[in-house]
Design a protein around this motif. Structure first.
Motif, PDB file in Angstrom:
ATOM      1  N   LYS A  34       0.827  -1.216   0.000  1.00  0.00           N
ATOM      2  CA  LYS A  34       0.000   0.000   0.000  1.00  0.00           C
ATOM      3  C   LYS A  34       0.860   1.264   0.000  1.00  0.00           C
ATOM      4  O   LYS A  34       0.397   2.330  -0.374  1.00  0.00           O
ATOM      5  N   CYS A  35       2.105   1.147   0.424  1.00  0.00           N
ATOM      6  CA  CYS A  35       3.012   2.307   0.495  1.00  0.00           C
ATOM      7  C   CYS A  35       3.942   2.404  -0.707  1.00  0.00           C
ATOM      8  O   CYS A  35       4.649   3.406  -0.848  1.00  0.00           O
ATOM      9  N   GLU A  36       3.954   1.386  -1.545  1.00  0.00           N
ATOM     10  CA  GLU A  36       4.877   1.353  -2.686  1.00  0.00           C
ATOM     11  C   GLU A  36       4.694   2.543  -3.609  1.00  0.00           C
ATOM     12  O   GLU A  36       3.567   2.952  -3.907  1.00  0.00           O
ATOM     13  N   GLY A  37       5.818   3.094  -4.055  1.00  0.00           N
ATOM     14  CA  GLY A  37       5.803   4.148  -5.055  1.00  0.00           C
ATOM     15  C   GLY A  37       5.451   5.535  -4.547  1.00  0.00           C
ATOM     16  O   GLY A  37       5.331   6.472  -5.336  1.00  0.00           O
ATOM     17  N   LEU A  38       5.283   5.684  -3.246  1.00  0.00           N
ATOM     18  CA  LEU A  38       4.927   6.985  -2.678  1.00  0.00           C
ATOM     19  C   LEU A  38       6.151   7.642  -2.057  1.00  0.00           C
ATOM     20  O   LEU A  38       7.006   6.966  -1.484  1.00  0.00           O
ATOM     21  N   ASP A  39       6.206   8.965  -2.144  1.00  0.00           N
ATOM     22  CA  ASP A  39       7.316   9.690  -1.521  1.00  0.00           C
ATOM     23  C   ASP A  39       6.962  10.008  -0.064  1.00  0.00           C
ATOM     24  O   ASP A  39       5.848   9.734   0.397  1.00  0.00           O
ATOM     25  N   ASP A  40       7.925  10.583   0.649  1.00  0.00           N
ATOM     26  CA  ASP A  40       7.724  10.876   2.074  1.00  0.00           C
ATOM     27  C   ASP A  40       6.499  11.744   2.322  1.00  0.00           C
ATOM     28  O   ASP A  40       5.726  11.486   3.248  1.00  0.00           O
ATOM     29  N   GLU A  41       6.326  12.769   1.506  1.00  0.00           N
ATOM     30  CA  GLU A  41       5.182  13.672   1.713  1.00  0.00           C
ATOM     31  C   GLU A  41       3.861  12.924   1.536  1.00  0.00           C
ATOM     32  O   GLU A  41       2.945  13.079   2.344  1.00  0.00           O
ATOM     33  N   GLN A  42       3.780  12.092   0.515  1.00  0.00           N
ATOM     34  CA  GLN A  42       2.554  11.322   0.301  1.00  0.00           C
ATOM     35  C   GLN A  42       2.314  10.343   1.449  1.00  0.00           C
ATOM     36  O   GLN A  42       1.184  10.174   1.892  1.00  0.00           O
ATOM     37  N   LEU A  43       3.366   9.694   1.922  1.00  0.00           N
ATOM     38  CA  LEU A  43       3.230   8.747   3.026  1.00  0.00           C
ATOM     39  C   LEU A  43       2.816   9.432   4.324  1.00  0.00           C
ATOM     40  O   LEU A  43       2.173   8.815   5.174  1.00  0.00           O
ATOM     41  N   ARG A  44       3.182  10.706   4.473  1.00  0.00           N
ATOM     42  CA  ARG A  44       2.804  11.466   5.687  1.00  0.00           C
ATOM     43  C   ARG A  44       1.428  12.115   5.552  1.00  0.00           C
ATOM     44  O   ARG A  44       0.899  12.621   6.545  1.00  0.00           O
ATOM     45  N   ARG A  45       0.848  12.096   4.361  1.00  0.00           N
ATOM     46  CA  ARG A  45      -0.428  12.779   4.140  1.00  0.00           C
ATOM     47  C   ARG A  45      -1.508  12.182   5.035  1.00  0.00           C
ATOM     48  O   ARG A  45      -1.795  10.995   5.004  1.00  0.00           O
ATOM     49  N   ALA A  46      -2.095  13.041   5.834  1.00  0.00           N
ATOM     50  CA  ALA A  46      -3.116  12.616   6.794  1.00  0.00           C
ATOM     51  C   ALA A  46      -4.470  12.447   6.110  1.00  0.00           C
ATOM     52  O   ALA A  46      -4.755  13.067   5.091  1.00  0.00           O
ATOM     53  N   SER A  47      -5.270  11.617   6.712  1.00  0.00           N
ATOM     54  CA  SER A  47      -6.629  11.422   6.219  1.00  0.00           C
ATOM     55  C   SER A  47      -7.459  12.661   6.551  1.00  0.00           C
ATOM     56  O   SER A  47      -6.929  13.695   6.941  1.00  0.00           O
ATOM     57  N   MET A  48      -8.724  12.543   6.426  1.00  0.00           N
ATOM     58  CA  MET A  48      -9.632  13.655   6.645  1.00  0.00           C
ATOM     59  C   MET A  48      -9.631  14.115   8.108  1.00  0.00           C
ATOM     60  O   MET A  48      -9.708  13.286   9.014  1.00  0.00           O
ATOM     61  N   PRO A  49      -9.526  15.435   8.334  1.00  0.00           N
ATOM     62  CA  PRO A  49      -9.574  15.951   9.711  1.00  0.00           C
ATOM     63  C   PRO A  49     -10.877  15.532  10.390  1.00  0.00           C
ATOM     64  O   PRO A  49     -11.876  15.383   9.709  1.00  0.00           O
ATOM     65  N   PRO A  50     -10.852  15.262  11.666  1.00  0.00           N
ATOM     66  CA  PRO A  50      -9.792  15.576  12.621  1.00  0.00           C
ATOM     67  C   PRO A  50      -8.716  14.498  12.719  1.00  0.00           C
ATOM     68  O   PRO A  50      -7.749  14.673  13.432  1.00  0.00           O
ATOM     69  N   SER A  51      -8.858  13.405  11.981  1.00  0.00           N
ATOM     70  CA  SER A  51      -7.869  12.331  12.061  1.00  0.00           C
ATOM     71  C   SER A  51      -6.533  12.788  11.477  1.00  0.00           C
ATOM     72  O   SER A  51      -6.484  13.507  10.489  1.00  0.00           O
ATOM     73  N   THR A  52      -5.459  12.326  12.108  1.00  0.00           N
ATOM     74  CA  THR A  52      -4.115  12.591  11.600  1.00  0.00           C
ATOM     75  C   THR A  52      -3.476  11.310  11.059  1.00  0.00           C
ATOM     76  O   THR A  52      -2.282  11.279  10.785  1.00  0.00           O
ATOM     77  N   LEU A  53      -4.282  10.271  10.899  1.00  0.00           N
ATOM     78  CA  LEU A  53      -3.799   8.976  10.438  1.00  0.00           C
ATOM     79  C   LEU A  53      -3.165   9.099   9.060  1.00  0.00           C
ATOM     80  O   LEU A  53      -3.698   9.759   8.171  1.00  0.00           O
ATOM     81  N   SER A  54      -2.002   8.453   8.885  1.00  0.00           N
ATOM     82  CA  SER A  54      -1.306   8.444   7.597  1.00  0.00           C
ATOM     83  C   SER A  54      -0.719   7.052   7.378  1.00  0.00           C
ATOM     84  O   SER A  54      -0.601   6.254   8.307  1.00  0.00           O
ATOM     85  N   LEU A  55      -0.332   6.773   6.134  1.00  0.00           N
ATOM     86  CA  LEU A  55       0.312   5.496   5.840  1.00  0.00           C
ATOM     87  C   LEU A  55       1.605   5.339   6.630  1.00  0.00           C
ATOM     88  O   LEU A  55       1.877   4.273   7.184  1.00  0.00           O
ATOM     89  N   LEU A  56       2.391   6.397   6.698  1.00  0.00           N
ATOM     90  CA  LEU A  56       3.646   6.326   7.443  1.00  0.00           C
ATOM     91  C   LEU A  56       3.374   6.128   8.941  1.00  0.00           C
ATOM     92  O   LEU A  56       4.096   5.390   9.616  1.00  0.00           O
TER      93      LEU A  56
END
Length: 170
Positions: A34-56
């Protein structure tokens, strides 16, 4: 995918231990995929607020979970948390200052420790004391618990990845 994370299907007729081991590795590999091919910024991208959940954040959390169950509980090691000085499992979710290299290296190291501990255990009936439960738990239960953790968080990863670039699939 990280080293040793080939995404293979669990055996249809394997014994219990082989089946549990393969399902656990399947779910580990799914998170990596699910994380393949993504850069650091994309992996840190949070889901919809208020959640801060990210792939990283999920990768970091699962590194913490692997460390806790296999090294602390089953291995009896006295280890600090990877990303918290206060024994806070939730701290791993904050990947705002993290990188792919840092998170994946820590996760991969914990997976390798977990594999060694599991392989060295005499049987699935081996038990260890779980302080938070104040009871013994078997290797079987630990492996099932990790499969459950990964499956649950891989569902989150599905939505997170789709929101980043539209990729879907399990």
């Amino acid at each position: 995918m990280i080293t040793g994370m080939e995404r293979i299907s669990p055996p249809l007729t394997g014994n219990e231990r082989e089946t549990l081991r393969t399902y656990l590795d399947y779910h580990r590999a799914t998170l990596a995929w699910k994380c393949e091919g993504l850069d650091d910024e994309q992996l840190r991208r949070a889901s919809m607020p208020p959640s801060t959940l990210s792939l990283l954040g999920l990768v970091r959390h699962m590194g913490e979970v692997e460390r806790h169950w296999f090294r602390r509980v089953l291995g009896g090691e006295e280890l600090p948390h990877l990303w918290s000085d206060t024994h806070d499992f939730q701290a791993a979710y904050d990947a705002s200052g993290s990188t792919r290299a840092e998170a994946f290296t820590a996760w991969q190291e914990e997976v390798e420790h977990a594999r060694r501990i599991e392989a060295a255990a005499e049987s699935l009936e081996v038990t260890a004391y779980v302080p938070s439960w104040k009871e013994e738990a078997s290797l079987r239960l630990v492996m099932l618990h990790l499969i459950h953790e990964y499956a649950r968080h891989n569902g989150h990863a599905d939505f997170l990845r789709e929101a980043i670039d539209g990729s879907t699939g399990a």
